[in-house]
Design a protein around this motif. Structure first.
Motif, PDB file in Angstrom:
ATOM      1  N   LEU A  15       0.805  -1.225   0.000  1.00 23.29           N
ATOM      2  CA  LEU A  15       0.000   0.000   0.000  1.00 23.29           C
ATOM      3  C   LEU A  15       0.836   1.272   0.000  1.00 23.29           C
ATOM      4  CD1 LEU A  15      -2.784  -1.062   2.545  1.00 23.29           C
ATOM      5  CD2 LEU A  15      -2.906  -1.051   0.043  1.00 23.29           C
ATOM      6  N   VAL A  16       2.164   1.148   0.107  1.00 21.06           N
ATOM      7  CA  VAL A  16       3.007   2.344   0.098  1.00 21.06           C
ATOM      8  C   VAL A  16       4.193   2.139  -0.842  1.00 21.06           C
ATOM      9  CG1 VAL A  16       2.405   3.108   2.427  1.00 21.06           C
ATOM     10  CG2 VAL A  16       4.331   1.564   2.105  1.00 21.06           C
ATOM     11  N   TYR A  20       6.733  10.021  -1.500  1.00 21.92           N
ATOM     12  CA  TYR A  20       5.747  10.872  -0.836  1.00 21.92           C
ATOM     13  C   TYR A  20       4.792  10.012  -0.021  1.00 21.92           C
ATOM     14  CZ  TYR A  20       2.351  14.692  -0.289  1.00 21.92           C
ATOM     15  OH  TYR A  20       1.502  15.665   0.208  1.00 21.92           O
ATOM     16  N   LEU A  21       4.976  10.025   1.293  1.00 20.81           N
ATOM     17  CA  LEU A  21       4.141   9.239   2.195  1.00 20.81           C
ATOM     18  C   LEU A  21       3.446  10.186   3.158  1.00 20.81           C
ATOM     19  CD1 LEU A  21       3.101   6.614   3.332  1.00 20.81           C
ATOM     20  CD2 LEU A  21       5.265   6.311   4.557  1.00 20.81           C
ATOM     21  N   THR A  77      10.130   4.855   7.004  1.00 21.46           N
ATOM     22  CA  THR A  77       8.732   4.573   7.343  1.00 21.46           C
ATOM     23  C   THR A  77       8.234   3.386   6.535  1.00 21.46           C
ATOM     24  OG1 THR A  77       8.387   6.941   7.751  1.00 21.46           O
ATOM     25  CG2 THR A  77       6.427   5.567   7.548  1.00 21.46           C
ATOM     26  N   LYS A  78       8.574   3.362   5.251  1.00 18.26           N
ATOM     27  CA  LYS A  78       8.198   2.215   4.419  1.00 18.26           C
ATOM     28  C   LYS A  78       8.820   0.932   4.969  1.00 18.26           C
ATOM     29  CE  LYS A  78       9.730   4.096   0.601  1.00 18.26           C
ATOM     30  NZ  LYS A  78      10.070   4.323  -0.833  1.00 18.26           N
ATOM     31  N   ALA A  79      10.089   1.012   5.364  1.00 21.40           N
ATOM     32  CA  ALA A  79      10.759  -0.170   5.904  1.00 21.40           C
ATOM     33  C   ALA A  79      10.107  -0.635   7.206  1.00 21.40           C
ATOM     34  CB  ALA A  79      12.242   0.134   6.128  1.00 21.40           C
ATOM     35  N   VAL A  80       9.676   0.312   8.028  1.00 21.65           N
ATOM     36  CA  VAL A  80       9.016  -0.030   9.279  1.00 21.65           C
ATOM     37  C   VAL A  80       7.682  -0.734   9.010  1.00 21.65           C
ATOM     38  CG1 VAL A  80       7.730   1.059  11.154  1.00 21.65           C
ATOM     39  CG2 VAL A  80      10.128   1.643  10.809  1.00 21.65           C
ATOM     40  N   LEU A  81       6.948  -0.260   8.012  1.00 23.46           N
ATOM     41  CA  LEU A  81       5.685  -0.920   7.661  1.00 23.46           C
ATOM     42  C   LEU A  81       5.935  -2.336   7.153  1.00 23.46           C
ATOM     43  CD1 LEU A  81       3.787   2.039   5.956  1.00 23.46           C
ATOM     44  CD2 LEU A  81       3.362   1.060   8.220  1.00 23.46           C
ATOM     45  N   ASP A  82       7.029  -2.528   6.429  1.00 22.97           N
ATOM     46  CA  ASP A  82       7.411  -3.879   6.007  1.00 22.97           C
ATOM     47  C   ASP A  82       7.755  -4.730   7.225  1.00 22.97           C
ATOM     48  OD1 ASP A  82       7.179  -2.794   3.460  1.00 22.97           O
ATOM     49  OD2 ASP A  82       9.327  -2.541   3.194  1.00 22.97           O
TER      50      ASP A  82
END
Length: 367
Positions: A15-16, A20-21, A77-82
């Motif tokens: 989803l990301v 731009y997040l 942030t993307k890595a944290v969501l992963d």
């Protein structure tokens, strides 16, 4: 180590993507995927946006992470969501981490900056220079979480610019780490020593994936920086800097490397293996240089008489939010031949092939 068997693509949050997040996009993921985790609102930003945290596990090792303290630094942030997806995977490693660790994450500390794609918050304050004054609501949120959670380790998650190389080599600093100083002498306290050992562990892990592309960030002491401030309080703190991989302006490759770094360091903590890594090996990680431009153009006099024969054009991209998307605008400088800089891409206008490719670039009309 168990994390070496993990394949990032199996846990990548679909989803990301991109640079731009926004706050809304983050909350869309939280509401669709993590409603059962029980994320909580730790406070609100200058403009009243919620600052959430999520907590995984119930082990004795308490680890606090925060990302997007600078709103335009979204890779971690993307890595944290992963990482969240991985922690729910019920794999051998995820079960170990959840059993031995309690991991609290603030995935977006600066939501106003995230929406505006700026480093600063809505009051135009750099939150990473507000650790002592605590003048901003976002800074007070982080401080409150720190005091209430009482972490044993802190991970401060950031992005860094494309200008950085490793040492004096032509390798880009795709990932950089720092064990922040706790005093002006940059002495090594017990907590800073542990930070160094954990960085050595991550470096050894990442060297298998991106050999020579891991750097050590500048350790100049500034008590107004959050990492230095927490290190002063004897809590081992690590600065993560997600940098540039070749061709990766969306930072999707670097996202994977940060994900792997997080799993490796969490495994070391969970297995009480910190002391198997030598503190002094930290200093063998080369310091970051600042020798990169995004593009170098050799012999530009072949395309325009305004350029001198001995000149080289150097382009750094400026990231600008335009109509809901991040665009890369060229900022052009002139270098003399014999300079010491590298280019993530390089063109020679005396080469027909290079010249034809250069003409296809969006910035061609600005040259």
């Amino acid at each position: 180590m168990i994390h070496d068997t993990v394949v990032h693509s199996e846990y990548k949050e679909p989803l990301v993507s991109g640079r731009y997040l926004t706050h809304d996009r983050l909350f869309s993921v939280l509401e669709k995927v993590y409603s059962d985790v029980g994320w909580v609102t730790e406070g609100r930003s200058v403009l009243g946006k919620k600052i959430p945290s999520l907590t995984f596990g119930n082990g004795t090792n308490r680890i606090l992470m925060w990302s997007q303290m600078h709103g335009n630094e979204s890779t971690t942030t993307k890595a944290v969501l992963d990482m969240f997806r991985f922690l729910r995977s019920k794999s051998t490693l995820s079960e170990l981490l959840l059993r031995e660790c309690t991991i609290k994450v603030i995935p977006m500390l600066n939501p106003d900056g995230g929406d505006a794609y700026t480093r600063v918050n809505a009051n135009e304050v750099d939150l990473n220079r507000d650790a002592q004054l605590l003048g901003e609501p976002e800074s007070r949120v982080l401080r409150s979480v720190f005091e209430n959670f009482k972490p044993h380790f802190c991970f401060n998650l950031h992005d860094q610019r494309t200008i950085f190389n490793v040492g004096s080599t032509e390798k880009p600093a795709t990932v950089s780490f720092l064990a922040p100083a706790h005093d002006a002498q940059r002495s090594i306290s017990e907590s800073r020593g542990k930070s160094m050992q954990l960085i050595v562990a991550m470096n050894k892990s990442l060297e298998k994936l991106i050999p020579g592309q891991i750097g050590r960030y500048d350790d100049g002491f500034n008590p107004n920086c959050v990492g230095d401030s927490f290190q002063m309080e004897k809590v081992p703190t690590i600065l993560f800097e997600a940098g540039h991989a070749p061709g990766d302006y969306g930072r999707e490759k670097t996202r994977a490397y940060i994900f792997m770094a997080l799993l490796s360091v969490l495994e070391v903590v969970a297995t009480s293996a910190i002391d198997t890594f030598e503190r002094d090996d930290y200093f063998s990680i080369p310091e970051n240089g600042k020798q990169y431009y995004d593009v170098l153009i050799h012999n530009p006099h072949r395309i325009a008489p305004k350029y001198k024969k001995q000149e080289v054009l150097a382009i750094l991209f400026k990231e600008v939010l335009l109509e809901g998307s991040v665009v890369f605008l060229p900022v052009i400088s002139r270098l003399e031949q014999g300079h010491s800089f590298f280019g993530h891409r390089a063109f020679d206008c005396e080469s027909v092939t290079d010249l034809e490719e250069l003409k296809r670039q969006a910035y061609w009309s600005t040259l």
